[in-house]
Design a protein around this motif. Structure first.
Motif, short mmCIF file in Angstrom:
data_model
loop_
_atom_site.label_atom_id
_atom_site.label_comp_id
_atom_site.label_asym_id
_atom_site.label_seq_id
_atom_site.Cartn_x
_atom_site.Cartn_y
_atom_site.Cartn_z
N GLU A 177 30.60 14.51 36.30
CA GLU A 177 29.64 13.42 36.43
C GLU A 177 29.18 12.99 35.06
O GLU A 177 29.20 13.76 34.10
CB GLU A 177 28.45 13.82 37.29
CG GLU A 177 27.53 14.84 36.69
CD GLU A 177 26.36 15.16 37.61
OE1 GLU A 177 25.25 15.31 37.08
OE2 GLU A 177 26.55 15.26 38.83
N ALA A 186 32.60 10.05 32.88
CA ALA A 186 32.91 10.84 34.08
C ALA A 186 34.42 11.06 34.19
O ALA A 186 34.87 12.17 34.51
CB ALA A 186 32.38 10.14 35.32
N ASN A 189 28.73 6.63 43.09
CA ASN A 189 28.13 5.77 42.09
C ASN A 189 26.69 5.53 42.50
O ASN A 189 26.43 4.84 43.48
CB ASN A 189 28.92 4.46 42.02
CG ASN A 189 28.43 3.57 40.91
OD1 ASN A 189 27.49 3.88 40.21
ND2 ASN A 189 29.08 2.43 40.77
N LYS A 216 29.83 10.10 39.69
CA LYS A 216 30.38 11.42 39.97
C LYS A 216 31.77 11.28 40.57
O LYS A 216 32.00 10.40 41.40
CB LYS A 216 29.48 12.18 40.95
CG LYS A 216 28.07 12.38 40.44
CD LYS A 216 27.19 13.02 41.49
CE LYS A 216 25.75 13.08 41.01
NZ LYS A 216 24.85 13.66 42.01
N THR A 228 34.33 9.47 45.06
CA THR A 228 33.54 8.94 43.95
C THR A 228 32.14 8.66 44.46
O THR A 228 31.94 8.30 45.63
CB THR A 228 34.15 7.64 43.39
OG1 THR A 228 34.16 6.66 44.41
CG2 THR A 228 35.55 7.87 42.85
N LYS A 267 24.10 7.69 37.66
CA LYS A 267 25.20 8.60 37.36
C LYS A 267 26.42 8.19 38.15
O LYS A 267 26.32 7.60 39.21
CB LYS A 267 24.84 10.03 37.73
CG LYS A 267 23.81 10.67 36.84
CD LYS A 267 23.62 12.12 37.20
CE LYS A 267 22.60 12.77 36.27
NZ LYS A 267 22.46 14.19 36.54
N THR A 319 35.17 18.72 39.62
CA THR A 319 34.13 17.70 39.73
C THR A 319 33.63 17.36 38.33
O THR A 319 33.70 18.19 37.42
CB THR A 319 32.93 18.18 40.58
OG1 THR A 319 32.38 19.35 39.98
CG2 THR A 319 33.35 18.47 42.00
#
Length: 121
Positions: free
Chosen positions: A60, A75, A98, A112, A96, A110, A58
């Motif tokens: 971010e 990211a 957003n 991710k 994803t 952010k 993962t």
């Protein structure tokens, strides 16, 4: 004799200065090699035959006022770095997130990514 000592000391000092100025500066983290590419696989259906699952990754972006493309690249690069830490050369992006494409005051901004890291032959 005194002049010879000063000359000798000056030559030694200059030699040491040249020696130490030629030493490479050590970076905190090694720079990524240009030939090591981490492949990003997007979409649900991917042919991962010949690939070994290494684990979940993962990443971010930071909420630091950067533009949308900058947050996206940050990211993505972090996801690639996490994959490389596991020894992988491909990452299948499964999700994803957003939080905000547009700058709205008071809303976290952010991006991710999460997915699986693979080593593919």
């Amino acid at each position: 004799m005194y002049v010879q000592f000063k000359t000798w000391a000056l030559i030694m000092a200059m030699g040491l200065a040249l020696l130490f100025s030629g030493q490479p500066v050590l970076a905190e983290t090694p720079a990524p090699k240009a030939d090591e590419t981490i492949l990003l696989l997007l979409g649900k259906e991917q042919d991962l035959t010949g690939c070994k699952l290494l684990g979940k990754v993962t990443a971010e972006s930071e909420d630091d006022g950067a533009t949308y493309p900058e947050r996206m690249f940050e990211a993505r690069d972090k996801l690639r770095a996490e994959t490389a830490k596991l020894g992988g050369n491909a990452v299948h992006v499964l999700q994803t997130y957003n939080t905000a494409r547009y700058a709205i005051p008071g809303i976290e901004q952010k991006i991710k990514f999460s997915g699986n890291a693979y080593f593919c032959e």
